[in-house]
Scaffold this motif. Structure first.
Motif, PDB file in Angstrom:
ATOM      1  N   HIS A   5     -59.814  41.178  56.954  1.00 27.45           N
ATOM      2  CA  HIS A   5     -59.586  39.935  56.225  1.00 27.45           C
ATOM      3  C   HIS A   5     -59.362  38.752  57.176  1.00 27.45           C
ATOM      4  N   VAL A 104     -65.754  37.913  48.946  1.00 31.40           N
ATOM      5  CA  VAL A 104     -65.105  38.952  49.752  1.00 31.40           C
ATOM      6  C   VAL A 104     -65.108  38.499  51.203  1.00 31.40           C
ATOM      7  N   ASP A 217     -62.388  47.446  51.235  1.00 33.12           N
ATOM      8  CA  ASP A 217     -62.568  46.354  50.279  1.00 33.12           C
ATOM      9  C   ASP A 217     -61.813  46.581  48.975  1.00 33.12           C
ATOM     10  N   ASP A 220     -60.007  43.424  47.496  1.00 30.18           N
ATOM     11  CA  ASP A 220     -60.952  42.392  47.052  1.00 30.18           C
ATOM     12  C   ASP A 220     -61.751  42.867  45.851  1.00 30.18           C
TER      13      ASP A 220
END
Length: 321
Positions: A5, A104, A217, A220
């Motif tokens: 991130h 994302v 992920d 997200d």
């Protein structure tokens, strides 16, 4: 620890690209976005597409009792084709996911959401890659050509799977392991049970490594409503990964046994032993698995190149025994 991130680099390097890759540091500026679109800066996906092809080729050659000069071309053709079809598939994936990727952080700098490549340009690039891959496919036998054309169906469906099922990794497995069927058929002339069992084993392997990958992920994906096995399993992921590991070992090992039945005892032991050796690598990954460590998850995912090479070496040794 490097977190996925983190703010993407201003150079345009995608967050999960291999550091120091030649695309970002040595490729000319003009084709660079297209090379990124094809994931040339992230070669692990090409390996994961290619290795089932080479498994199928090795076991097919073992089954028929000889490795021919044409088999060498099949192996080379699969290598080139894996680069091209992985590139075409990723381009298609990015076209269909362009709105999701922009939301994302790990994918926000991909060429389409970042504006480096238009959708029209991406479609053209996808067509070029697919046509060159088709030219290679046409050098194989008729049954292999038909299988290659049929492979476009799971490839086309996969990008949409995460919108309608919690199991998109199954659709990825269907697409990524198709080469086991194709390469077996290219070298033997027709499909047989070992190829089907090998294909199923590869799907279990994909469920293993892509569930690990999808955990990067999970947060997200939950925010934007994208489904995955990582979100589905949550804290139960280690238990599911253990099951996928066992399915991989048993099915790949059984496929190897079937392929080596008419060969020597040493060939049979070596071929089936490759699956168990691969299992030790997958078990090592499972002992390291930490769903909260994104850098580790990416390293484990990438280590599946080595996991897939292990049975290939055993299959090749079985063919020489």
């Amino acid at each position: 620890m490097t977190d996925h991130h983190a703010t993407p680099e201003p150079t345009g390097q995608v967050a999960d690209a291999v550091r120091g890759n030649w695309v970002d540091h040595r490729a000319p500026a003009r084709p660079r976005p297209y090379l990124r679109l094809s994931r040339i800066d992230r070669p692990i996906g090409t390996w994961l597409l290619l290795l089932p092809c080479w498994w199928g080729l090795a076991l097919g050659s073992l089954s028929k009792g000889a490795f021919t000069l044409h088999d060498l071309w099949i192996g080379i053709g699969c290598g080139i084709g894996a680069v091209l079809m992985r590139g075409a598939g990723c381009t298609w994936n990015d076209i269909t996911d362009r709105d999701i990727d922009g939301s994302v952080s790990r994918t926000a700098l991909r060429p389409i959401p970042s504006g480096a490549v238009s959708v029209k340009q991406a479609l053209g690039w996808m067509a070029v890659q697919a046509l060159v891959a088709l030219a290679i496919l046409l050098t194989f036998n008729t049954n292999a050509i038909l299988l290659g054309l049929l492979s476009l169906l799971p490839v086309a469906i996969y990008p949409f799977a995460k919108r309608f099922t919690w199991w998109p990794q199954i659709f990825l497995g269907l697409a990524f392991n198709w080469g086991a069927l194709l390469a077996w058929t290219a070298t033997t002339g027709s499909l047989a049970w070992p190829a089907f069992v090998l294909y199923l084993g590869g799907i279990f392997w994909t469920l293993f490594y892509d569930t690990i990958y999808a955990h990067q992920d999970a947060e997200d994906d939950a925010l934007i409503g994208v489904k995955s096995t990582a979100r589905l399993f949550g804290d139960s992921s280690p238990r599911w990964l253990r099951g996928f590991l066992m399915g991989t070992v048993l099915l790949v090992g059984f496929a190897a046994l079937l392929a080596a039945l008419e060969r020597s005892v040493l060939s049979l032991v070596l071929a089936s032993g490759g699956a168990w050796a691969m299992g030790w690598h997958l078990a090592w990954q499972l002992t390291r698995f930490d769903p909260d460590d994104n850098a580790l998850l990416l390293r484990l995912f990438r280590s599946n190149r080595d996991a897939g090479l292990i049975p290939l070496l055993f299959f090749a040794a079985a063919g020489l025994a």
